[in-house]
Design a protein around this motif. Structure first.
Motif, short mmCIF file in Angstrom:
data_model
loop_
_atom_site.label_atom_id
_atom_site.label_comp_id
_atom_site.label_asym_id
_atom_site.label_seq_id
_atom_site.Cartn_x
_atom_site.Cartn_y
_atom_site.Cartn_z
N VAL A 1 0.82 -1.21 0.00
CA VAL A 1 0.00 0.00 0.00
C VAL A 1 0.86 1.26 0.00
N ASP A 2 1.54 1.52 1.10
CA ASP A 2 2.30 2.76 1.26
C ASP A 2 3.81 2.55 1.26
N GLU A 3 4.25 1.34 1.08
CA GLU A 3 5.68 1.06 1.14
C GLU A 3 6.39 1.63 -0.09
N LYS A 4 7.67 1.91 0.08
CA LYS A 4 8.52 2.33 -1.04
C LYS A 4 8.85 1.07 -1.84
N VAL A 5 8.65 1.14 -3.16
CA VAL A 5 8.90 -0.02 -4.01
C VAL A 5 10.23 0.17 -4.73
N GLN B 1 12.45 -1.13 -17.63
CA GLN B 1 11.97 -0.22 -18.67
C GLN B 1 10.71 -0.76 -19.35
N ALA B 2 10.65 -2.07 -19.52
CA ALA B 2 9.52 -2.69 -20.20
C ALA B 2 8.22 -2.62 -19.39
N GLY B 3 8.33 -2.65 -18.07
CA GLY B 3 7.12 -2.56 -17.24
C GLY B 3 7.43 -2.68 -15.77
N HIS B 4 6.99 -1.68 -15.02
CA HIS B 4 7.22 -1.65 -13.57
C HIS B 4 6.06 -0.95 -12.89
N LEU B 5 5.99 -1.06 -11.59
CA LEU B 5 4.97 -0.35 -10.84
C LEU B 5 5.25 1.15 -10.85
N LYS B 6 4.21 1.93 -11.02
CA LYS B 6 4.37 3.38 -10.99
C LYS B 6 4.99 3.78 -9.65
N ASN B 7 5.89 4.73 -9.70
CA ASN B 7 6.61 5.24 -8.53
C ASN B 7 7.63 4.27 -7.95
N SER C 1 21.45 5.42 -15.43
CA SER C 1 20.54 6.35 -16.12
C SER C 1 19.11 5.85 -16.02
N THR C 2 18.90 4.53 -16.03
CA THR C 2 17.56 3.99 -15.83
C THR C 2 17.10 4.26 -14.40
N ALA C 3 18.00 4.06 -13.44
CA ALA C 3 17.67 4.34 -12.04
C ALA C 3 17.35 5.83 -11.86
N ALA C 4 18.13 6.69 -12.50
CA ALA C 4 17.89 8.13 -12.40
C ALA C 4 16.55 8.50 -13.02
N ALA C 5 16.26 7.96 -14.19
CA ALA C 5 14.97 8.24 -14.83
C ALA C 5 13.83 7.75 -13.94
N THR D 1 9.30 9.52 -10.45
CA THR D 1 8.57 9.55 -9.17
C THR D 1 8.43 10.98 -8.64
N GLN D 2 9.29 11.88 -9.12
CA GLN D 2 9.27 13.27 -8.67
C GLN D 2 8.51 14.19 -9.63
N GLY D 3 7.86 13.61 -10.65
CA GLY D 3 7.04 14.39 -11.56
C GLY D 3 7.75 14.93 -12.79
N PHE D 4 8.95 14.50 -13.05
CA PHE D 4 9.69 14.94 -14.24
C PHE D 4 9.38 14.04 -15.42
N ASP D 5 9.57 14.59 -16.63
CA ASP D 5 9.49 13.81 -17.85
C ASP D 5 10.92 13.35 -18.16
N ALA D 6 11.19 12.07 -17.95
CA ALA D 6 12.55 11.56 -18.11
C ALA D 6 12.57 10.39 -19.07
#
Length: 183
Positions: free
Chosen positions: A10-14, A24-30, A154-158, A163-168
């Motif tokens: 629910v509220d945990e950091k993923v 890149q192909a598919g992950h949980l939002k945030n 760079s994938t980790a940074a994106a 998660t911070q609202g940037f378009d990366a």
């Protein structure tokens, strides 16, 4: 470490510890992408002391590499409903080098590891571990193309910027690919 059910998260950091291409192909939002090799090195820069972490894995053999007091359990990637997954946009190095729009090129390598200089157009160098402290240096109205040596950080940074609202977007293959196109 125990296996969790998707509905229980629910509220945990993923933190998704799969490869950059799987993330890149598919992950949980945030979700933040930290592979097993950089998990312990960078975790404390991106996760607060009181945050509880759930890791996403595709192979239980990585659990020993990612043990940490804040990790409360794991999700197997194939147990996550596909309709909850989002992707990370990537761009081939050749296409990136041809861009004529306004953007930020974010090089997340540390200064001492830059043996192949990044293209200078719109370049900003912020080492990956400094990103949380330097978000104000980035213009949220511009697309940020992330770059490192090969594409892992760079994938980790994106993932963090998203998660911070940037378009990366990630430059595929990192500096190795950029250099190969330029030759």
């Amino acid at each position: 470490m125990k296996e969790l059910i998707f509905a229980d998260v629910v509220d945990e950091k993923v933190i998704d510890v799969r490869t950059q291409t799987a993330f890149q192909a598919g992950h949980l939002k945030n979700a933040l992408n930290l592979n097993p090799g950089n998990f312990k090195k960078y975790l404390d820069y991106f996760v607060g002391d009181d945050e509880k972490i759930v890791v996403v894995i595709d192979d239980v053999t990585v659990l020993d590499e990612i043990s940490h007091d804040s990790v409360i359990g794991y999700l197997m990637a194939d147990s996550i409903p596909e309709d909850t997954l989002v992707g990370v946009e990537t761009i081939p190095a050749s296409e990136f080098l041809g861009l004529e729009t306004d953007y930020i090129l974010l090089d997340v390598r540390t200064p001492d590891e830059i043996t192949r200089p990044a293209p200078e157009k719109n370049l900003l160098n912020i080492p990956f571990e400094d990103l949380p402290k330097r978000l104000n240096d980035l213009d949220q109205t511009k697309t940020i193309y992330t770059l490192c040596g090969s594409g892992n950080r760079s994938t980790a940074a994106a993932s963090y910027l998203l998660t911070q609202g940037f378009d990366a977007q990630v430059i595929e293959g990192g500096m190795k690919a950029v250099q190969a196109v330029g030759e």
